[in-house]
Scaffold this active site. Structure first.
Site, PDB file in Angstrom:
ATOM      1  N   GLU A 248     -59.662 -92.355 -55.807  1.00  0.00           N
ATOM      2  CA  GLU A 248     -59.282 -91.681 -56.773  1.00  0.00           C
ATOM      3  C   GLU A 248     -58.129 -91.462 -56.815  1.00  0.00           C
ATOM      4  O   GLU A 248     -57.652 -91.446 -55.362  1.00  0.00           O
ATOM      5  CB  GLU A 248     -60.050 -90.545 -58.256  1.00  0.00           C
TER       6      GLU A 248
ATOM      7  N   HIS B 240     -55.925 -84.567 -67.876  1.00  0.00           N
ATOM      8  CA  HIS B 240     -56.174 -85.880 -67.340  1.00  0.00           C
ATOM      9  C   HIS B 240     -55.395 -87.187 -68.354  1.00  0.00           C
ATOM     10  O   HIS B 240     -55.319 -86.905 -69.883  1.00  0.00           O
ATOM     11  CB  HIS B 240     -57.502 -85.839 -67.565  1.00  0.00           C
TER      12      HIS B 240
ATOM     13  N   ARG C  57     -52.506 -87.050 -60.652  1.00  0.00           N
ATOM     14  CA  ARG C  57     -52.817 -87.447 -62.219  1.00  0.00           C
ATOM     15  C   ARG C  57     -51.727 -86.448 -62.555  1.00  0.00           C
ATOM     16  O   ARG C  57     -50.855 -87.093 -63.920  1.00  0.00           O
ATOM     17  CB  ARG C  57     -53.841 -86.056 -62.126  1.00  0.00           C
TER      18      ARG C  57
ATOM     19  N   HIS D 162     -57.520 -80.672 -69.093  1.00  0.00           N
ATOM     20  CA  HIS D 162     -59.109 -81.226 -68.165  1.00  0.00           C
ATOM     21  C   HIS D 162     -59.303 -80.075 -67.460  1.00  0.00           C
ATOM     22  O   HIS D 162     -60.403 -80.317 -67.255  1.00  0.00           O
ATOM     23  CB  HIS D 162     -59.006 -82.264 -67.614  1.00  0.00           C
TER      24      HIS D 162
ATOM     25  N   ARG E 116     -55.004 -80.323 -59.548  1.00  0.00           N
ATOM     26  CA  ARG E 116     -55.835 -80.398 -58.470  1.00  0.00           C
ATOM     27  C   ARG E 116     -56.188 -81.991 -57.770  1.00  0.00           C
ATOM     28  O   ARG E 116     -55.542 -82.660 -58.871  1.00  0.00           O
ATOM     29  CB  ARG E 116     -56.954 -80.157 -58.658  1.00  0.00           C
TER      30      ARG E 116
END
Length: 377
Positions: free
Chosen positions: A111, A227, A273, A334, A369
């Site tokens: 990811e 997100h 992100r 998110h 994060r």
């Protein structure tokens, strides 16, 4: 008076209660909705863990620190990464079924902002539901008491010491005071206070607010992760389109059909992100549109349906086929990095009060994060 009550039944609350139960304490879980209704249950992408032969602790620590924009607590990150591997092995021993490859080995995917494939997933894109199932099963096996539909109103503090909590029992519409020698808050974040969010409606920061009103220090509340890719289509909810789609090769295009991430980051769609979300927002502003598109249609359709069954079926409800067409997406709230300030042992500044999971802030995530570190935390 109980020894301890745990408030919240996601991965953090369940794991805390299971550990407490080994100490033969009088404990119970209180949760706002049904036991499985939590952010954990909706998590798609996976759980990041250093178990692959191609990975090592230093790499995972570095990736976490970089994603956190230099604001992580390195000690917290080291604990997360180094102790996380054993916790995931424990989950597997308790019956959690992560996806495996054709050789019967754990199947790791990548990811955003991860330097190697280190994200485990279950049932394609339903990792959180599988982890929640396994932990609830373990809790039931251990006969841990779970009280559902209890909404936290206030924490009860006397002489700077926690002595319990005040709840609204939603089943019979009464107030209940539950007394305990210690309280563990595992109540999740507050991303559902935003208009566009991937979170269930229960995620309204009740635990953080109660702790603050009781005298707890909170920090980093300004760090809310959006997100990059939530469904943005007519009257459909802001359904999460997992980052692992981009990890498997999905690309982002604007309304002109142009791939645009090369303008913003050398890591393209797998940049952290916050960078991807801001890049999408810039494209939306520049082109006067309220969305861009996530396109995975160039991959084998059978692979896509098997790898992302939840996303595929959810989009089909609205007449969208991810195997055949780009899907309209935009950023949505998110995850909340900020919360109740704790040390690495989850202690707050109120004696007997602890916090863990998304409601806590121990510095492990910094300002942003790293994908799939939340489940590990």
């Amino acid at each position: 008076m109980r020894d301890c009550i745990v408030i919240g039944s996601g991965v953090a609350g369940l794991r805390a209660a299971i550990e407490l139960n080994t100490l033969n304490l009088d404990i119970a879980i209180y949760t706002k909705d049904s036991a499985k209704e939590s952010n954990t249950n909706y998590a798609q992408g996976g759980i990041a863990v250093c178990l692959s032969k191609d990975d090592n602790f230093d790499l995972h620590i570095k990736d976490t620190l970089v994603a956190g924009a230099g604001l992580c607590n390195k000690k917290s990150v080291e604990i997360l990464v180094k102790e996380g591997a054993d916790r995931v092995k424990e989950l597997i021993n308790w019956g959690c079924k992560f996806d495996k490859n054709e050789n019967g080995e754990l199947n790791f995917t990548r990811e955003a902002a991860h330097s190697v494939n280190r994200v485990l997933h279950a049932n394609g894109d339903a990792t959180g539901a599988e982890i929640e199932r396994a932990l609830l099963s373990k809790a039931h096996t251990e006969n841990i008491e779970i009280n559902e539909h209890y909404r936290l109103l206030d924490l009860i503090v006397e002489n700077k010491k926690i002595v319990g909590a005040k709840f609204h029992n939603l089943q019979n519409n009464t107030l209940e005071y539950i007394y305990a020698k210690s309280v563990i808050l595992a109540t999740g974040g507050y991303a559902a206070i935003y208009k566009h969010t991937t979170n269930p409606s229960i995620t309204t920061g009740d635990g953080i607010a109660s702790a603050f009103l009781a005298g707890c220090t909170v920090e980093d509340m300004e760090f809310v992760q959006f997100h990059p890719t939530a469904l943005n289509y007519k009257k459909a909810p802001s359904f999460l389109l997992s980052e692992s789609m981009r990890g498997e090769g999905a690309i982002l295009i604007n309304d002109k059909g142009e791939r645009f991430m090369e303008k913003y980051s050398k890591h393209l769609e797998l940049a952290p992100r916050d960078i991807v979300a801001r890049s999408i927002f810039s494209e939306m502003q520049n082109n006067l549109k309220d969305h861009v598109y996530l396109d995975i249609s160039h991959l084998d359709s059978d692979f896509v349906r098997k790898r992302f069954p939840t996303i595929y079926n959810e989009c089909l409800k609205y007449g969208l086929d991810i195997t055949k067409e780009p899907i309209p997406v935009s950023p949505a709230a998110h995850y909340t990095m900020g919360g109740i300030k704790t040390d690495v042992n989850c202690k707050t500044n109120i004696n007997g009060l602890f916090a863990c999971g998304e409601c806590a802030c121990n510095g492990v995530h910094g300002a942003n994060r790293l994908a799939s570190n939340s489940m590990l935390e």
